[in-house]
Design an enzyme around this catalytic site. Structure first.
Site, PDB file in Angstrom:
ATOM      1  N   CYS A 135      41.424  27.846  56.728  1.00  0.00           N
ATOM      2  CA  CYS A 135      41.329  27.060  55.506  1.00  0.00           C
ATOM      3  C   CYS A 135      42.493  26.077  55.466  1.00  0.00           C
ATOM      4  O   CYS A 135      43.542  26.331  56.047  1.00  0.00           O
ATOM      5  CB  CYS A 135      41.395  28.013  54.320  1.00  0.00           C
ATOM      6  N   ASP A 169      32.676  34.121  25.616  1.00  0.00           N
ATOM      7  CA  ASP A 169      31.573  35.067  25.783  1.00  0.00           C
ATOM      8  C   ASP A 169      31.678  36.098  24.665  1.00  0.00           C
ATOM      9  O   ASP A 169      32.683  36.186  23.967  1.00  0.00           O
ATOM     10  CB  ASP A 169      31.632  35.702  27.180  1.00  0.00           C
TER      11      ASP A 169
HETATM   12  N1  GUN Z   1      28.597  37.724  31.856  1.00  0.00           N
HETATM   13  C1  GUN Z   1      27.972  38.014  33.012  1.00  0.00           C
HETATM   14  N2  GUN Z   1      26.661  38.257  32.789  1.00  0.00           N
HETATM   15  C2  GUN Z   1      26.447  38.114  31.471  1.00  0.00           C
HETATM   16  C3  GUN Z   1      25.281  38.236  30.640  1.00  0.00           C
HETATM   17  O1  GUN Z   1      24.194  38.528  31.087  1.00  0.00           O
HETATM   18  N3  GUN Z   1      25.464  37.986  29.297  1.00  0.00           N
HETATM   19  C4  GUN Z   1      26.677  37.635  28.773  1.00  0.00           C
HETATM   20  N4  GUN Z   1      26.768  37.380  27.471  1.00  0.00           N
HETATM   21  N5  GUN Z   1      27.790  37.543  29.545  1.00  0.00           N
HETATM   22  C5  GUN Z   1      27.662  37.775  30.874  1.00  0.00           C
HETATM   23 ZN    ZN Z   2      43.110  28.543  51.584  1.00  0.00          ZN
END
Ligand code: GUN
Ligand code: ZN
Length: 676
Positions: free
Chosen positions: A277, A90
């Site tokens: 669980c 990201d």
């Molecule tokens: N991680 C959670 N939401 C977002 C988003 O809207 N854009 C990006 N780039 N990372 C995220």
């Molecule tokens: Zn569990």
């Protein structure tokens, strides 16, 4: 670089195969979020112990710390985190939003370049996160900024795949605009961003609106990632809307807060006496033991539990897609939380868009789970197609036969059906009134008529929908006389409404009805049934074809049902018991063409592929030359070469618009070909 192809579909969901330089993974999939420094569970453990095929990490964090940065640049992001499968990164968008960092802090091109440098498999552009509480004007301006950055970033991606995030806040038109513009650019995957705050406050129904807006405009061959969706309670619903990737930081965040994720929601460890669980953690420890560990150890164990639960739910989703039962799983989850129920209802209200993606025919059982069941696209599409099949028909007498829809279906009406079926439809029509609405006798074996299992206690919504479907059917045909057979079955109560709108004779018992119907005629019931089936399935008139002397209808010796249509012994069509629909052999395909089959049911292949298809090999999407975008997946179609010669018959695996978009994978599975 990478690629994506669809293997199986269910609703808008799909089982996909996604390849990158670090291997091929099966979607829908969940990428646990990995922090380069916090490795209570290491990325390699995520793969080896929990079965996660892919992870996501944050290039902004890596870039901001000198030691991470240097190692990532020298050993790649895979070396830094110690993971040999595909890694997505990201961009720092979320950190900027979350910590309120100024926009000028990072250069959008530099961040793409950095992700390339550390050899990420999929990098992400620096989009602008628009939270749900932001006003429209600001969101619009943020969308423009993201688009600007997307435009300059896409040409710079090099060999890395690049994710173009769709923003637009809670405004469907801005989401549409964003998706339309992003679709024009050279991206490999589209995350839907800005939804974390919605998920945190359980505003799932609004996410349905967003996903419809986005899916409508994105190229179907690019996977969709729901950014920040890490709670297993939402996986089934989001997958049903066509989301292929999920990522979860929640497994760790929830654990740190002492919260356990379950497929139906979240529970606090503190509030538990027992662990509900069966994962290895919950099997090894008692609630009391977990609570009395040092905090860090508790948190680690809960993290593991959350990972086990999330992994299991994703596998369950994939299995359901391949079984064609994802809707059932979605409905089950919807009963776990009222907000998920709202999301499901919102999704079902979007039938038009949903059905565009959906399979035309399926075969599995549909078990009632509540008033949502009757609105399932498989049932709604049956009803609509049925009504358009009968529209305009005039008959002397219409018999309405209330029926609960339980199998064996026609047994209850044996004698009535025998009489009606031996006359032409212009004389008598027989319609079963079931919890899914009107079902004409001719289509009683078409899925999902006999595969729906409803309880005897019917809720009002189901009755209401059945009533409107019946009335819509009645309005589409002309019947001189309507006879309603009173029967002790829950749908009989519909009579009170319908008799206000239609004049009809109410008959108290079956014997009386049979007396009124007389002895019937000598009309061929199987021909009558098939004529409607051809019309229902392909909108063609098969009367002349079926009346040819050489055409014989073969019945099953054990069940008495139609099995094949033959000519001079050769099979032209087979009636498939599970779908109630016909499949043509190659010769059957020739007949369909003669009957004037619409172009919609024909797929034209390029010359280079025709040779292979003619030998019975699958028709690949890449070589589809011409197809109607409105063609559905799971239709029986003809496959032609460029000269319009019929080369094969088969079943579509993709919808027409998907065949056009995809360059990989199978478009039509061939059943019979010219040389087989
Ligand atoms: N991680 C959670 N939401 C977002 C988003 O809207 N854009 C990006 N780039 N990372 C995220
Ligand atoms: Zn569990």
């Amino acid at each position: 670089m990478g690629s994506f192809e669809t293997r199986t579909k269910d609703g808008m969901a799909r089982i996909g195969e996604f390849s990158s330089d670090h291997g091929t993974v099966t979607t829908p999939l969940l990428m646990p979020v990995v922090h380069p420094a916090k490795t209570a569970v290491t990325p390699q453990q995520l793969k080896d112990d929990f079965g996660f095929q892919m992870v996501i990490t944050n290039s902004y964090i890596i870039r901001s710390h000198e030691s991470f940065r240097e190692k990532a640049v020298s050993d790649g992001v895979h070396g830094l985190i110690g993971f040999d499968g595909p890694v997505m990164t990201d961009s720092g968008t979320f950190q900027m939003y979350f910590h309120g960092l100024p926009e000028i802090e990072i250069d959008p091109l530099e961040i793409v370049d950095f992700q390339k440098k550390i050899q990420s498999d999929i990098g992400t552009i620096l989009d602008v996160f628009s939270a749900p509480n932001v006003g429209r004007e600001q969101v619009h301006s943020d969308v423009e900024t993201s688009l600007q950055r997307a435009k300059i970033s896409a040409p710079e991606k090099g060999n890395m795949m690049l994710a173009g995030t769709i923003q637009g806040g809670i405004y469907p038109d801005l989401r549409e605009y964003s998706a339309k513009e992003m679709a024009k650019l050279d991206f490999d995957i589209h995350p839907v961003g800005g939804v974390v705050p919605l998920m945190e406050s359980y505003r799932y129904a609004e996410i349905m609106d967003i996903l419809y807006a986005v899916k409508r405009h994105l190229p179907p061959n690019r996977p969709v990632h729901l950014f920040g969706c890490g709670h297993p309670m939402f996986f089934a619903q989001a997958a049903m809307m066509g989301c292929d990737f999920f990522d979860s930081a929640s497994y760790a965040k929830f654990a740190e807060a002492g919260r356990m994720m379950l497929p139906k929601g979240t529970v606090h460890l503190e509030s538990l006496r027992e662990l509900p669980c069966s994962c290895p953690v919950c099997s090894e420890y008692s609630a009391k033991e977990l609570k009395s560990m040092p905090k860090q150890e508790t948190s680690l164990q809960l993290m593991k539990h959350n990972l086990y639960i999330s992994g299991a739910e994703i596998r369950r989703v994939r299995q359901a897609i391949s079984d064609g039962t994802l809707m059932e799983l979605v409905a089950r989850r919807a009963r776990g939380h009222p907000t998920l129920y709202d999301a499901l209802m919102r999704m079902l209200n979007g039938y038009e868009e949903f059905y565009r993606w959906d399979n035309r025919s399926t075969s599995g059982a549909i078990l009632y789970s509540g008033n949502e069941t009757t609105k399932y696209p498989a049932i709604e599409s049956f009803s609509r197609q049925m009504i358009s099949t009968y529209r305009g028909l005039s008959t002397e007498q219409l018999v309405i036969f209330p029926h609960h829809g339980d199998r064996p279906f026609a047994d209850a009406a044996c004698d009535v059906a025998d009489v009606v079926a031996s006359t032409p439809p212009e004389e008598n029509l027989l319609v079963f009134l079931t919890p899914i609405g009107a079902v004409p006798w001719e289509l009683e074996h078409v899925h999902p008529v006999q595969q729906c299992i409803f309880p005897r206690h019917l809720d009002r919504d189901t009755l209401h929908t059945a009533t409107s479907r019946l009335e819509e059917f009645l309005a589409s045909i002309t019947a001189k006389r309507i006879r309603w057979l009173t029967r002790k079955t829950p749908v009989n109560s519909i009579l009170t409404t319908t008799k206000k709108d239609y004049e009809m004779d109410i008959i108290e018992n079956q014997e009386e009805l049979i007396q009124l119907l007389g002895t019937g005629g000598s009309f061929n019931w199987s021909r009558r049934k098939l004529q409607f089936l051809f019309k229902y399935q392909w909108q063609i008139d098969a009367a002349e074809f079926l009346e040819q002397n050489e055409v014989e209808i073969e019945l099953s010796r054990s069940t008495g049902k139609i099995r094949h249509i033959r000519r001079n012994g050769e099979i032209l069509f087979t009636l498939v018991p599970t779908t109630g629909l016909l499949t043509p052999t190659y010769e059957g395909g020739v007949e369909l063409a003669k009957m004037g089959l619409k172009e919609k049911y024909m797929v034209v292949m390029t010359q280079e592929a025709s040779e292979f298809v003619a030998e019975g090999k699958s028709a690949l999407a890449k070589f589809v030359k011409q197809v109607d975008p409105k063609l559905h997946a799971a239709e029986e179609v003809l496959v032609l070469d460029e000269e319009e010669t019929l080369i094969a018959t088969g079943r579509t695996l993709l919808s027409g618009f998907e065949m056009i978009a995809f360059n990989r994978g199978v478009a039509v599975t061939i059943r019979h070909s010219i040389s087989q």
